[in-house]
Design a protein around this motif. Structure first.
Motif, short mmCIF file in Angstrom:
data_model
loop_
_atom_site.label_atom_id
_atom_site.label_comp_id
_atom_site.label_asym_id
_atom_site.label_seq_id
_atom_site.Cartn_x
_atom_site.Cartn_y
_atom_site.Cartn_z
N GLY A 153 40.80 34.85 46.56
CA GLY A 153 39.73 35.01 47.55
C GLY A 153 40.16 35.73 48.82
O GLY A 153 39.33 35.96 49.70
N LYS A 154 41.44 36.06 48.96
CA LYS A 154 41.89 36.68 50.22
C LYS A 154 42.14 38.17 49.95
O LYS A 154 41.20 38.88 49.70
N ALA A 155 43.42 38.59 49.95
CA ALA A 155 43.69 40.03 49.78
C ALA A 155 43.13 40.57 48.47
O ALA A 155 42.79 41.75 48.38
N ALA A 167 37.28 35.79 43.95
CA ALA A 167 37.25 34.34 44.19
C ALA A 167 37.93 33.69 43.00
O ALA A 167 37.92 34.24 41.90
N GLY A 168 38.52 32.52 43.24
CA GLY A 168 39.21 31.81 42.15
C GLY A 168 40.67 31.62 42.48
O GLY A 168 41.16 32.07 43.52
N GLY A 169 41.35 30.92 41.60
CA GLY A 169 42.78 30.67 41.81
C GLY A 169 43.48 30.46 40.49
O GLY A 169 42.83 30.32 39.44
N VAL A 201 54.78 26.75 45.98
CA VAL A 201 54.43 27.73 47.01
C VAL A 201 52.97 28.14 46.84
O VAL A 201 52.57 28.63 45.78
N ASP A 202 52.20 27.91 47.89
CA ASP A 202 50.81 28.35 47.91
C ASP A 202 50.80 29.81 48.37
O ASP A 202 51.11 30.10 49.53
N GLU A 203 50.47 30.70 47.45
CA GLU A 203 50.50 32.14 47.77
C GLU A 203 49.08 32.68 48.01
O GLU A 203 48.83 33.86 47.79
N ALA A 204 48.18 31.80 48.45
CA ALA A 204 46.80 32.25 48.66
C ALA A 204 46.74 33.48 49.58
O ALA A 204 45.98 34.42 49.32
N HIS A 205 47.56 33.48 50.64
CA HIS A 205 47.48 34.60 51.59
C HIS A 205 48.58 35.63 51.39
O HIS A 205 48.52 36.72 51.97
N SER A 206 49.61 35.31 50.61
CA SER A 206 50.73 36.26 50.50
C SER A 206 50.62 37.17 49.29
O SER A 206 51.28 38.22 49.24
N ILE A 211 50.37 22.48 56.26
CA ILE A 211 49.92 22.91 54.92
C ILE A 211 48.39 22.83 54.82
O ILE A 211 47.75 22.04 55.51
N HIS A 212 47.84 23.63 53.95
CA HIS A 212 46.39 23.76 53.81
C HIS A 212 45.73 22.45 53.37
O HIS A 212 46.32 21.64 52.65
N ALA A 213 44.47 22.29 53.78
CA ALA A 213 43.70 21.07 53.48
C ALA A 213 43.65 20.77 51.98
O ALA A 213 43.61 19.60 51.57
N SER A 214 43.65 21.79 51.14
CA SER A 214 43.54 21.55 49.69
C SER A 214 44.77 20.82 49.16
O SER A 214 44.67 20.03 48.21
N VAL A 215 45.93 21.04 49.77
CA VAL A 215 47.14 20.31 49.37
C VAL A 215 47.00 18.85 49.82
O VAL A 215 47.32 17.92 49.07
N VAL A 248 54.96 24.27 50.40
CA VAL A 248 54.90 25.22 51.52
C VAL A 248 53.90 26.32 51.18
O VAL A 248 53.49 26.45 50.02
N GLU A 249 53.54 27.11 52.18
CA GLU A 249 52.71 28.29 51.94
C GLU A 249 53.57 29.53 52.07
O GLU A 249 54.58 29.51 52.79
N GLY A 250 53.18 30.60 51.41
CA GLY A 250 53.93 31.86 51.52
C GLY A 250 53.69 32.47 52.90
O GLY A 250 54.61 32.66 53.70
N THR A 307 38.67 27.48 39.33
CA THR A 307 37.55 28.19 39.97
C THR A 307 37.83 28.55 41.43
O THR A 307 37.12 29.35 42.02
N SER A 308 38.85 27.95 42.02
CA SER A 308 39.25 28.32 43.38
C SER A 308 40.70 27.89 43.58
O SER A 308 41.22 27.05 42.82
N ALA A 309 41.33 28.42 44.61
CA ALA A 309 42.69 27.97 44.93
C ALA A 309 42.64 26.53 45.45
O ALA A 309 43.60 25.78 45.29
N TYR A 310 41.51 26.18 46.05
CA TYR A 310 41.33 24.79 46.49
C TYR A 310 41.45 23.86 45.27
O TYR A 310 42.21 22.88 45.28
N ASP A 311 40.72 24.19 44.21
CA ASP A 311 40.77 23.38 42.99
C ASP A 311 42.16 23.41 42.36
O ASP A 311 42.60 22.42 41.77
N ALA A 312 42.82 24.56 42.45
CA ALA A 312 44.15 24.68 41.84
C ALA A 312 45.13 23.72 42.55
O ALA A 312 45.86 22.98 41.90
N ASN A 313 45.10 23.71 43.88
CA ASN A 313 45.99 22.80 44.63
C ASN A 313 45.63 21.34 44.37
O ASN A 313 46.51 20.50 44.16
N CYS A 314 44.33 21.04 44.39
CA CYS A 314 43.90 19.65 44.14
C CYS A 314 44.32 19.22 42.75
O CYS A 314 44.83 18.12 42.55
C1 LIG Z 1 46.68 28.40 52.12
C2 LIG Z 1 45.39 28.24 51.38
N1 LIG Z 1 45.42 27.64 50.19
C3 LIG Z 1 44.29 27.46 49.48
C4 LIG Z 1 43.08 27.89 49.95
C5 LIG Z 1 41.85 27.69 49.15
O1 LIG Z 1 41.45 28.92 48.61
P1 LIG Z 1 40.07 29.13 47.91
O2 LIG Z 1 39.20 29.76 48.94
O3 LIG Z 1 40.33 30.02 46.75
O4 LIG Z 1 39.56 27.80 47.49
C6 LIG Z 1 43.00 28.53 51.18
C7 LIG Z 1 41.71 29.00 51.72
O5 LIG Z 1 41.32 28.85 52.80
C8 LIG Z 1 44.20 28.71 51.93
O6 LIG Z 1 44.19 29.30 53.12
#
Ligand SMILES: Cc1ncc(COP(=O)(O)O)c(C=O)c1O
Length: 468
Positions: A281-283, A287-289, A247-252, A141-145, A214-216, A115-122
């Protein structure tokens, strides 16, 4: 006194402490008339009329398919909600075919929606690493990791220096040297950390797995990971194949790669990366991941990822929006948007460097990256981020201050996020507003220095003698 009042008093005290540190968070809404230099929708897809029309057509088709079947209301296809966890009633042929479409687009074996990239990383980091395994993660690295790692049973979780995997960040730190706004990480780099880890018997023998996160594209500095260097390091130190890059590609995603396939795809490193987390949720403007991974990993996640199992899966409306965006990407729809965005990125860097050159501003007040990145995130470093952001907002430009702990103390900034629908006029206006702010600050600093001289003269001579 009721217990709840005592609790409120305690919470109030904690909030007051946070406020006294200048870290109190508040919800806010953006004035609709202000120019958006803040949201993450770099390609403006959520407001794209073609995408919006496709979504409405998709939803209408789904409703009429339900009606044509002349089914009673209870057996209609659910549009508003999914009806349950993906493992119970929340699955659908639509979700499964969307996963196939996404996996094929990114050149991955399989895809699993969250349901989100946050959930995907968790979900991913929370369940895959086992006792005896090691997670190495970029210090930024992002808080979700981090939250995923907290749930994980991995024996060691070790941060490594961000500068060691980011060329732009490395140059920035070297350029700034010892100034307060410079930041040279004290942590060990990835290569040294891998070398040290690989000396342990369990890792050397291949028994323990090592996950490297890492993040992209890093959304705070706008810098891009040197993924080929990461791959080389992992291959060198873990030749038995027990190093797994995440690789977290949330922003790339959307920004890099053919038609927005992402950084891993742009570099042709699909086979070298164990798992990718793509955020919508970015580009992508939704919403979702999704986790892109092997079919075994996917099956494992379906069994163990708590953020997938214990939550209601995505509604049809969300799945449909992701589906229409992918169709748009596949049809080459974002190509002109990316070209436009790239030209706006160049324009912004040009305007900001002209501004810094003309005003000869000191680095503490304001400085920008000397080597501009190709990303739509443009950080403007300043020791006064809140003041600058509020000033720009008053002029109708929505930018946000980014302060510690979101970024390391000493690297506070105002972040400019560019979108393909921004105009050069808006960018020029924003730069003019920043210029006015700089001049105001310089004037205030000059007045203060003169006042100090007056005080000094009074102290030394016992009378006002401002110009000695
Ligand atoms: C690098 C990175 N990963 C994961 C997320 C989580 O994304 P989402 O908003 O889909 O939960 C974010 C959002 O801020 C992010 O910047």
């Amino acid at each position: 006194m009721p217990e709840s009042c005592k609790l409120d008093r305690k919470l109030d005290a904690l909030l007051a402490r946070r406020k006294s540190h200048g870290r109190l968070r508040r919800l806010s809404t953006t004035r609709p008339e202000s120019a958006d230099f803040s949201s993450n929708g770099y390609l403006s897809l959520s407001t794209n009329p073609v995408v919006q029309k496709s979504l409405l057509a998709c939803l209408a088709a789904e409703v009429s398919a339900s009606e044509d079947g002349n089914r009673p209301c209870g057996s209609r296809r659910s549009i508003l909600g999914s009806g349950g966890s993906r493992l119970l009633d929340g699955n659908s042929p639509f979700a499964e075919s969307l996963e196939l479409k996404i996996a094929a687009f990114h050149g991955a074996e399989t895809a699993l929606l969250f349901t989100s990239a946050y959930d995907a990383n968790c979900g991913l980091l929370g369940c895959v690493p086992q006792i005896g395994d090691v997670i190495l993660y970029d210090e930024l690295i992002h808080a979700s990791v981090h939250d995923g790692m907290r749930m994980s049973r991995a024996t060691k979780k070790i941060p490594f220096a961000h500068d060691s995997i980011s060329k732009t960040s490395r140059r920035r730190c070297t350029d700034v040297g010892g100034s307060r706004l410079g930041r040279q990480s004290e942590m060990q780099g990835l290569d040294d950390t891998l070398r040290q880890i690989s000396e342990s018997e369990h890792v050397r023998s291949g028994e323990s797995n090592v996950f490297i996160c890492v993040e992209g594209l890093y959304s705070m500095d706008g810098d891009v990971v040197s993924l080929d260097e990461v791959v080389r390091s992992v291959d060198r130190h873990l030749p038995l194949g027990n190093g797994h890059i995440v690789v977290d590609e949330a922003h790339s995603v959307g920004i890099f790669g053919d038609d927005g396939r992402g950084l891993v795809s742009q570099l042709g490193l699909e086979s070298k990366v164990w798992a990718r987390v793509v955020g919508f949720g970015k580009a992508m403007g939704c919403a979702g991941g999704v986790v892109l991974c092997s079919s075994t990993t996917r099956a494992y996640l379906i069994n163990y990822a708590r953020s997938l199992i214990y939550t209601t899966s995505m509604a049809f409306t969300s799945l449909a929006s992701i589906d229409v965006v992918y169709s748009y990407l596949m049809g080459g729809g974002i190509r002109p948007l990316r070209r436009r965005l790239e030209s706006l990125i160049r324009h912004t860097h040009r305007q900001l460097s002209v501004l810094c050159d003309q005003l000869q501003v000191d680095r503490r007040t304001l400085h920008i990256q000397e080597v501009p990145s190709k990303s739509p995130v443009v950080p403007v470093f300043t020791a006064y981020p809140r003041d600058l952001a509020e000033h720009c907002q008053r002029f109708g430009f929505m930018v946000r201050p980014i302060v510690a702990p979101t970024v390391p103390a000493g690297s506070e900034r105002v972040r400019i996020c560019l979108h393909s629908t921004n105009t050069t006029g808006e960018i020029d206006g924003l730069c003019r507003a920043i210029g006015i702010w700089i001049q105001d600050r310089v004037a205030v600093a000059r007045r203060r220095a003169e006042d100090d001289k007056v005080v000094e003269a009074r102290d030394v001579f016992g009378w006002d003698k401002p110009r000695l």
